[in-house]
Design an enzyme around this catalytic site. Structure first.
Site, PDB file in Angstrom:
ATOM      1  N   CYS A 183       4.440  -3.525  -1.832  1.00 20.41           N
ATOM      2  CA  CYS A 183       4.832  -2.401  -1.266  1.00 20.41           C
ATOM      3  C   CYS A 183       6.121  -2.697  -0.469  1.00 20.41           C
ATOM      4  O   CYS A 183       6.137  -3.694   0.446  1.00 20.41           O
ATOM      5  CB  CYS A 183       3.846  -1.871  -0.185  1.00 20.41           C
ATOM      6  N   HIS A 234       5.948   7.182   4.893  1.00 16.58           N
ATOM      7  CA  HIS A 234       7.638   7.599   5.040  1.00 16.58           C
ATOM      8  C   HIS A 234       7.936   8.835   4.772  1.00 16.58           C
ATOM      9  O   HIS A 234       7.348   9.638   3.985  1.00 16.58           O
ATOM     10  CB  HIS A 234       8.198   6.284   4.158  1.00 16.58           C
ATOM     11  N   HIS A 256       3.312   4.113   1.060  1.00 11.27           N
ATOM     12  CA  HIS A 256       3.428   3.712   2.544  1.00 11.27           C
ATOM     13  C   HIS A 256       4.157   4.714   3.101  1.00 11.27           C
ATOM     14  O   HIS A 256       4.743   5.699   2.886  1.00 11.27           O
ATOM     15  CB  HIS A 256       4.419   2.454   2.647  1.00 11.27           C
ATOM     16  N   CYS A 310       6.273  -2.256   3.461  1.00 11.73           N
ATOM     17  CA  CYS A 310       5.503  -3.038   4.355  1.00 11.73           C
ATOM     18  C   CYS A 310       6.431  -4.182   4.977  1.00 11.73           C
ATOM     19  O   CYS A 310       7.501  -4.425   4.833  1.00 11.73           O
ATOM     20  CB  CYS A 310       4.302  -3.718   3.636  1.00 11.73           C
ATOM     21  N   HIS A 364       0.630   0.099   6.165  1.00 10.08           N
ATOM     22  CA  HIS A 364       0.543   0.826   4.749  1.00 10.08           C
ATOM     23  C   HIS A 364      -0.197   1.812   4.504  1.00 10.08           C
ATOM     24  O   HIS A 364       0.136   2.802   3.955  1.00 10.08           O
ATOM     25  CB  HIS A 364       0.101  -0.468   3.830  1.00 10.08           C
ATOM     26  N   GLN A 369      12.209  10.992   4.356  1.00  8.69           N
ATOM     27  CA  GLN A 369      13.566  10.656   3.970  1.00  8.69           C
ATOM     28  C   GLN A 369      14.542  11.818   4.579  1.00  8.69           C
ATOM     29  O   GLN A 369      13.949  12.765   5.346  1.00  8.69           O
ATOM     30  CB  GLN A 369      13.703  10.976   2.414  1.00  8.69           C
ATOM     31  N   ASN A 398       7.684  13.991   1.406  1.00 10.83           N
ATOM     32  CA  ASN A 398       7.116  14.466   0.186  1.00 10.83           C
ATOM     33  C   ASN A 398       5.816  13.329   0.294  1.00 10.83           C
ATOM     34  O   ASN A 398       6.001  12.437   0.324  1.00 10.83           O
ATOM     35  CB  ASN A 398       7.771  14.015  -1.013  1.00 10.83           C
TER      36      ASN A 398
HETATM   37 ZN   LIG Z   1       3.314  -0.541   2.444  1.00  9.80          ZN
END
Ligand SMILES: [Zn+2]
Length: 344
Positions: free
Chosen positions: A62, A176, A174, A65, A123, A178, A163
């Site tokens: 990932c 997150h 992970h 991470c 994660h 934007q 999203n």
């Molecule tokens: Zn990750």
């Protein structure tokens, strides 16, 4: 960062650890550009380099991470709270670039900035499992980026979003989101901002507090299904006071919204007993609309039943009319029946 990209760390604690090695810079790709859709009267973005982006790596690979000795990532630190960095595969870029000449079609540089916001070094998890203080920090980060990109860098419209779920094309698990900063106000955002400038639509919704639609409320914020929801179980959050964006929230309002944000996502996850795929957007005032805009956090879920996804099909695509199977009042009643604190 390599290639001159910017990385920003936000946290409650001062970050003093030195950086580890970072991922090398991407080779320069064809810059993105915009083409004008002459029938719809809006821009379409073309960004070929995005096809090469990382697609569903396993956890060991990932890129979001924390980095470790011998393990490269986007964020070259062993730990962090919230990290923001410029996207390696941006659809909007700084400066101007060469444009393709297309007979009869107006083109424009895709001027702007794309950022990735990593919510946690962990994660696993997401907005439904992060502690309230981290959600409050995230709302503060949205505010700080809005201020930096709209008020300082001069972009016209800044859109923080998340999203979530493979079902809607997420390429990294992970937790997150934007941020896209546009040099112009996109048509849809402009229509919504103009509507609020003409009449206090959102403020009235918040003040009305329709019991059939309201999900949660606390001192400074409310969550509800809008009476004009376009997606089943669509959920909006707003501060009670008319605040144009997360940069203008008081700390009490930020915390109130953070609490409702966690509860809203847990209600959606609890509805069918599995993580709800959704698109979350933070709607803040475009430049010039700060005096009339009431900010919202809007969650559009894509699961309408345990095994059924909502697709934008013939009538939505061909006529621009959304068909919604579940009336907002019924959606609110079903969401209210889910215990938002009942799941870990
Ligand atoms: Zn990750």
């Amino acid at each position: 960062m390599p290639g001159g990209r910017e990385l920003l760390l936000y946290g409650r604690g001062l970050h003093e650890a030195p950086p580890l090695a970072a991922l090398p810079a991407e080779p320069p790709a064809t810059p993105p550009h915009l083409r004008w859709h002459p029938l719809l009267g809006e821009w379409v973005s073309y960004a070929g380099a995005r096809q090469g982006r990382t697609f569903l790596p396993d956890a060991a690979a990932c890129p979001l991470c924390p980095a470790a000795e011998g393990r490269l990532g986007e964020i070259p630190f062993a730990d962090f709270e919230i990290a923001v960095f410029e996207n390696r595969f941006p659809a909007l870029v700084a400066g101007t670039n060469e444009l393709p000449a297309i007979e009869g079609i107006a083109t424009s540089p895709a001027a702007g900035r794309c950022e990735v916001v990593v919510f946690s070094a962990d994660h696993a998890g997401g907005l439904g499992t992060l502690p309230v203080d981290r959600l409050a920090l995230l709302i503060e980060v949205w505010g700080a980026r809005l201020k930096a990109l709209r008020d300082e860098a001069g972009f016209a419209f800044v859109l923080p979003f998340e999203n979530r779920g493979e079902e809607i094309g997420v390429t990294l698990h992970h937790p997150h989101g934007q941020i896209y900063a546009f040099s112009f106000v996109p048509q849809r955002a402009l229509r919504a901002a103009q509507a609020q400038a003409d009449a206090p639509v959102v403020t009235r919704l918040v003040e009305a507090g329709a019991p059939a639609l309201q999900l949660d409320e606390n001192g400074a914020a409310v969550s509800f299904v809008p009476p004009f929801a376009m997606y089943p179980f669509e959920t909006w959050l707003a501060p009670r006071r008319r605040v144009p964006g997360p940069d203008a929230l008081s700390s009490a309002e930020t915390e109130a919204l953070a609490r409702l944000l966690g509860r809203s996502v847990r209600r959606l996850d609890g509805l069918f007993g599995k993580p709800m795929p959704y698109i979350l957007t933070v709607q803040a005032a475009p430049r010039g609309f700060e005096d009339s805009f009431h900010m919202t956090i809007e969650i559009r879920p894509f699961r309408r039943d345990a095994g059924k996804l909502k697709y934008l099909a013939g009538v939505e695509q061909g006529a621009g009319i959304f068909l919604v199977d579940i009336p907002p009042e019924q959606a609110a009643a079903r969401l209210k029946a889910v215990d938002p604190e009942g799941r870990a």
